[in-house]
Design a protein around this motif. Sequence first.
Motif, mmCIF file in Angstrom:
data_model
loop_
_atom_site.group_PDB
_atom_site.id
_atom_site.type_symbol
_atom_site.label_atom_id
_atom_site.label_comp_id
_atom_site.label_asym_id
_atom_site.label_seq_id
_atom_site.Cartn_x
_atom_site.Cartn_y
_atom_site.Cartn_z
ATOM 1 N N LYS A 138 -2.614 0.249 6.997
ATOM 2 C CA LYS A 138 -3.850 1.013 7.151
ATOM 3 C C LYS A 138 -3.912 1.588 8.561
ATOM 4 N N SER A 198 -3.518 -0.349 12.074
ATOM 5 C CA SER A 198 -3.079 -1.690 11.700
ATOM 6 C C SER A 198 -1.870 -2.100 12.541
ATOM 7 N N ALA A 222 0.819 -1.208 0.000
ATOM 8 C CA ALA A 222 0.000 0.000 0.000
ATOM 9 C C ALA A 222 0.855 1.261 0.000
ATOM 10 N N ASP A 244 -4.820 -5.667 6.255
ATOM 11 C CA ASP A 244 -4.898 -4.282 6.740
ATOM 12 C C ASP A 244 -3.518 -3.624 6.819
#
Length: 204
Positions: free
Chosen positions: A134, A137, A81, A131
Motif C-alpha cells: 500500500k 508501506s 495485493a 499494509d
Amino acid sequence: CKNSKQIFHLPPNQPLNRKPFMKKLLITTAALALLSGAAMAQTQNASASTPPAASAVALEQASARVLTTGLQAPWDMVLGADGHLWVTERQGKTITRVNLKDGSKKPVITIDEVFVGPQHEGLLGLALAPDFLKPRSSNALYVAYTYKTGEQEYAKIVRLQYNPASQTATVAATVIDKLPAGSDHNAGRLRFGPDGKLYYTIAE
C-alpha cells in the motif's frame, strides 16, 4: 384395542338369543371405529405439523487447472495485493511469486539458513503485513522456518523487506528465535489477526 375385547359365553344347551348378542356386537364395533378414527386423526395432525423437507441446494459448477509446477514442497500460500500468489517452498528454502494469469513464477528470496528435514522442516509459514504494497508501506513480510545451532534444532520468525522495483526481498530482522522445533509436526503457520498482531502455530 385391548380394553375393547369382549368374550361372549353361553351356557351349554341354551339357545342363542340373537338380540342381546347383536346389540353388544354393534356397541363393540362402534367403540372400535371411534378409537380407529381418533388414531387416524392424531396421525394426520402430526403429519400436518411436520415441516416439509428443505429443498435441495443447487451446487455451483467448478473447474480446476494446473497453475504452475516445479515448486519444491509448497507449504504456505498467501494472495498478495499485487494479484500474485506468494508461496513458501519448504524444501527449496525459497519464497516464490506466482502469476495467477499465466502461472509464471519468480523467486523473491532464498534463505540459506533454513534447515530442511524429510517431513515438516524447512521454510514454513508466510504472512504479509496488513499494509503490504500500500502507499507509504514498508512492505514487510514475515516468514517462519526451522534452523539448527550445532545439533539443536529450533524455529524462528524473521521480518523481510520487499523491494517492488527489483521484486526481491532481504532479511531485515529476527523477530523471535529459538522456538521449539523437531523432526515432525512443526506447523509454523503465520497469520495476522484483526488486532494487528502476528500469530504463530507450533506443533499440531
